[in-house]
Design an enzyme around this catalytic site. Structure first.
Site, PDB file in Angstrom:
ATOM      1  CB  THR A 154     -45.691 -16.362 -28.273  1.00  0.00           C
ATOM      2  OG1 THR A 154     -45.036 -15.515 -29.239  1.00  0.00           O
ATOM      3  CG2 THR A 154     -46.424 -17.488 -28.995  1.00  0.00           C
ATOM      4  N   GLY A 155     -45.297 -14.692 -25.629  1.00  0.00           N
ATOM      5  CA  GLY A 155     -44.419 -13.726 -24.970  1.00  0.00           C
ATOM      6  C   GLY A 155     -45.124 -12.543 -24.356  1.00  0.00           C
ATOM      7  CB  ALA A 156     -48.449 -11.750 -23.421  1.00  0.00           C
TER       8      ALA A 156
ATOM      9  CB  ILE B 294     -44.871  -5.290 -27.741  1.00  0.00           C
ATOM     10  CG1 ILE B 294     -44.066  -3.987 -27.834  1.00  0.00           C
ATOM     11  CG2 ILE B 294     -45.668  -5.501 -29.035  1.00  0.00           C
ATOM     12  CD1 ILE B 294     -43.043  -3.962 -28.960  1.00  0.00           C
ATOM     13  N   GLY B 295     -46.410  -7.566 -26.029  1.00  0.00           N
ATOM     14  CA  GLY B 295     -47.312  -8.710 -26.020  1.00  0.00           C
ATOM     15  C   GLY B 295     -48.605  -8.425 -25.283  1.00  0.00           C
TER      16      GLY B 295
ATOM     17  CB  SER C  85     -35.628  -5.827 -34.399  1.00  0.00           C
ATOM     18  OG  SER C  85     -36.328  -6.472 -33.375  1.00  0.00           O
TER      19      SER C  85
ATOM     20  CE1 TYR D  10     -34.421  -9.339 -30.619  1.00  0.00           C
ATOM     21  CE2 TYR D  10     -33.518  -7.359 -31.625  1.00  0.00           C
ATOM     22  CZ  TYR D  10     -34.599  -8.069 -31.147  1.00  0.00           C
ATOM     23  OH  TYR D  10     -35.853  -7.527 -31.212  1.00  0.00           O
TER      24      TYR D  10
END
Length: 257
Positions: free
Chosen positions: A12-14, A20-21, A155, A168
């Site tokens: 997900t999130g590419a 990074i994705g 993180s 976050y």
């Protein structure tokens, strides 16, 4: 060498080629995995780094050039039905997945003075709810007996304060809790679940001045690169990592907070 030949991986999130994705997609594909990735340009367009219209399509072409299958979908993971929709699409277009990489993240800086309910809800919807529901849907549908992999992105909240990124930090902290909470029950289905903290990584959000300032906090004198995280994730996705679960792995190159 990790061999992922024939495995189907969701990332997900590419959205961005520098992210990074994208690095995860390419690393897994280079080891033989078929890739299905999600992207959501609406988020990145509003961020300082931005995104070009053709980046997801170009990433798909690059992945396919490695000799594996690759499909993609633009999907708002903040919607409650996105997890079911995604897995229905993956099964229809590629088959039942073996690997889930929860890389998609919502992140906007805030402090105790500026935090709002709306901003907190946006962080929660992607970082906690989507990650949880995707992990749940993957696990419910997984019936292969072993070899299932869920890898979340953390993180490093446990290693230091992030007072300038409250929404976050607390939502990503929940991802770490989710990871070790699910580890034993998912292992019974042959699924491992781990989280990776890549530390400060150059994905396009650093200018030269900021990068130089952060780099001195690394023993090697450089910040993290997307490929650093991608290599670790490829290992965790492999059969060699079948005995590793419930771990929060801080892969930060000796970064000193």
């Amino acid at each position: 060498m990790q061999n992922l030949n024939g495995k189907i991986a969701i990332v997900t999130g590419a959205t961005r080629l520098k992210g990074i994705g994208a690095a995860i997609c390419k690393e897994l594909a280079a080891k033989g995995a078929h890739i299905f990735f999600t992207y959501w340009k609406t988020y990145d367009v509003d961020m300082p780094w931005g995104v070009e219209e053709e980046e997801p399509a170009n990433l798909q072409k690059e992945i396919r050039s490695l000799g594996v299958k690759c499909e993609k979908i633009e999907l708002d993971l903040s919607l409650e039905d996105s997890a079911v929709h995604l897995f229905d699409e993956v099964e229809d277009r590629m088959g039942r997945p073996d690997i889930l990489i929860n890389n998609a993240t919502f992140s906007v800086n805030d402090t105790y003075e500026t935090i709002s309910g709306e901003a907190l809800d946006k962080h929660y919807a992607v970082n906690v709810r989507a990650t949880t529901l995707l992990s749940s849907e993957f696990s419910k549908r997984f019936d292969k007996g072993k070899g299932g992999r869920v890898i979340n992105m953390s993180s490093g909240q446990a290693l230091g304060k992030m007072s300038g990124e409250i929404s976050y930090a607390i939502t990503k902290g929940a991802v770490e809790t989710l990871t070790y909470t699910l580890s034993s029950v998912l292992m019974e289905k042959g699924i491992t679940i781990n989280a990776v903290d890549p530390g400060p990584t150059d994905t396009g959000w650093m200018n030269d001045e900021l990068e130089a300032e952060i780099a001195v906090q690394f023993p090697l004198g450089r910040v993290g690169q997307p490929k650093d995280a991608a290599r670790l994730i490829a290992f965790l996705a492999s059969d060699e990592a079948e005995w590793i679960t419930g771990q929060i792995i801080h892969s930060e190159g000796g970064f000193s907070k």
